[in-house]
Design an enzyme around this catalytic site. Sequence first.
Site, short mmCIF file in Angstrom:
data_model
loop_
_atom_site.label_atom_id
_atom_site.label_comp_id
_atom_site.label_asym_id
_atom_site.label_seq_id
_atom_site.Cartn_x
_atom_site.Cartn_y
_atom_site.Cartn_z
NE ARG A 24 3.23 -7.63 7.20
CZ ARG A 24 2.60 -6.86 7.81
NH1 ARG A 24 2.70 -6.95 9.27
NH2 ARG A 24 2.00 -5.97 7.28
CG ASP A 25 -1.31 -7.20 8.26
OD1 ASP A 25 -1.17 -7.19 9.72
OD2 ASP A 25 -2.22 -6.48 7.96
CG HIS A 216 -3.78 -2.45 4.60
ND1 HIS A 216 -2.93 -3.52 4.47
CD2 HIS A 216 -4.43 -2.54 5.89
CE1 HIS A 216 -2.94 -4.19 5.53
NE2 HIS A 216 -3.85 -3.79 6.37
CG HIS A 218 -7.64 -3.75 9.39
ND1 HIS A 218 -7.16 -4.69 10.31
CD2 HIS A 218 -6.48 -3.45 8.89
CE1 HIS A 218 -5.81 -4.85 10.04
NE2 HIS A 218 -5.48 -3.91 9.30
CB CYS A 249 -2.43 -3.68 14.51
SG CYS A 249 -1.03 -2.93 15.21
CG ASN A 258 -5.58 -7.22 7.22
OD1 ASN A 258 -5.36 -7.95 8.21
ND2 ASN A 258 -4.85 -6.53 6.32
#
Length: 321
Positions: A24-25, A216, A218, A249, A258
Amino acid sequence: MTAPAGHLVKGFPERVSVVEVGPRDGLQSEPQFVPTDRKIALVNGLIDAGIRHLEVTSFVSPRAVPQMRDAADVLAGIDRSKGAVLTALVPNARGADRAAEAGVDAMVVFMSASESHNLKNVNRTRAQSLEGFADIVRIASDADIPVYGAIATSFGCPFDGDVPVSSVVEIARAYRDMGITTLSLGDTTGMATPPVVQERCRALREAVPEADIALHFHNTRGVGLACVYAGLLEGVTRYEASIGGLGGCPFVPRATGNICTEDLVYMLSECGVETGVDLEKLIGVAQEAEAIIGRTLPGQVMKAGPRLQTASMDSVATANG
């Protein structure tokens, strides 16, 4: 299954859960549509490697995020025989209805601790975001589906700079009041550092002791795994990562991916922390992700291999002179 390679570091939990967010991300901002069957194969490969918690898609408007237009088809094609928990991001009631119909194991709502980033990311104030979550929680509750809450820019905002820890606590409490106690603190911008991680974890533990916190990060400034180390010392046992280091993002300047799932699993193994993940299989999945995307991904362990992986002396030239 790969056993931990090192002795458990003092103060670390014995076992942690690695949450894969790459499907997803990691894929959401890719300009070229990744075929549905390749997304499914990627998720199935991650599950086969031992990953048991995955954020696989998002039920957003196909016009807003074309890459996620096949969300229901992806969920339908995943092998669920191994009991992996499959979650999806839902921005509104319509997305929640679609997610429930598709059979997600949990829905994820998200907002930013920073007002500026929330406006940029979802075009809503923080108050408007929280107000909209009530319908999602109701739909999920009617379908007996849990809801998780993500807090983006928990460690800093690219527009406002420092984000007060009180803003993160305020949202965590609002989530709790809705019945959401599984929380993720999102780095989003790569602004986290070990001292900031320590501060946020301790503040949340005091303010919302019932919360189950995930971190979470990055790797924007190269300290993603150092931040994981700080989180481990604070007793956090859930970490979100993206295979190969995919992601970034689209509403953050100079964003990068990430932390890499395989790099995270490698570090945890070397620190004696059990994950239940087969690192060699995971490296293979990372290489497959790189082939799917068609460019070099930032993962390091997928290139170098584990620490004790050796090579034949004949494979390297001998120095002359």
